[in-house]
Design an enzyme around this catalytic site. Structure first.
Site: not given
Length: 201
Positions: A79-80
């Site tokens: 995730a970012d």
């Protein structure tokens, strides 16, 4: 049963997954996000903030999966999260001064929080997507911003604030998923996990 690997050192993402009862191991691959994205921009030119987040999420998941020997029954989650204002990405501030500058860019206006996420399984399956939430902040002074930065550690937070912390006093309302602003769009991610054989209930 598929083994879930969280490719993130973020305590907020860990907490969100734990809150819904998902079991996971954490593997944080060595990955220079800034260098990777700079290289991609040289190759491709402009890349939207949305695409940047899920490109980075995919790289994190893929590299975390590569760190284990038995991949066939594993799926990695990367995730970012980015704060975006006027199509400019506000990453993690390098110091308190930059943190205050970022906050003043957000004062009295709306911005977007974009979280890209990716699932990469050892059997070859992949899923890549993103979630976007609009956050409306009240106008606040530079003194208020400085007081906040001095009271809460923000150097590990995109846009220099955490909605679940003291910065909640700056937030008038949001349009979209609250958990996305924290760092992981829980609804979207858990639905995708179930498709990969990881049950929440």
């Amino acid at each position: 049963m598929m083994r879930l690997i969280l490719a993130s050192a973020s305590p907020r993402r860990s907490e969100l997954l734990s809150n819904v009862g998902v079991n996971y191991d954490i593997i944080v691959p060595k990955f220079d996000e800034r260098a990777f994205m700079e290289e991609q921009m040289l190759l491709r030119g402009y890349i939207s903030p949305q695409e940047q987040t899920y490109m980075l999420a995919y790289q994190k998941a893929k590299r975390a999966l590569d760190c284990i020997d038995k991949k066939s029954d594993a799926v990695a989650l990367g995730a970012d999260t980015s704060v975006v204002v006027d199509d400019v990405i506000l990453g993690k501030p390098k110091d308190e001064q930059e943190a205050v500058e970022m906050l003043m860019m957000l004062s009295g206006r709306a911005h977007k929080v974009v979280s890209g996420f990716a699932l990469v399984a050892g059997d070859g399956r992949e899923y890549i997507s993103f979630e976007e939430t609009k956050v409306y902040m009240r106008a606040f002074t530079e003194t208020e911003a400085l007081n906040y930065v001095q009271r809460e550690y923000v150097l590990d937070k995109a846009g220099a604030y955490a909605i679940q912390g003291k910065a909640s006093v700056f937030v008038e309302k949001i349009d979209g998923c609250y958990f996305n602003v924290v760092g992981l769009p829980v609804f979207r991610v858990t639905r995708a996990l179930e498709d990969f054989g990881i049950k929440v209930f």
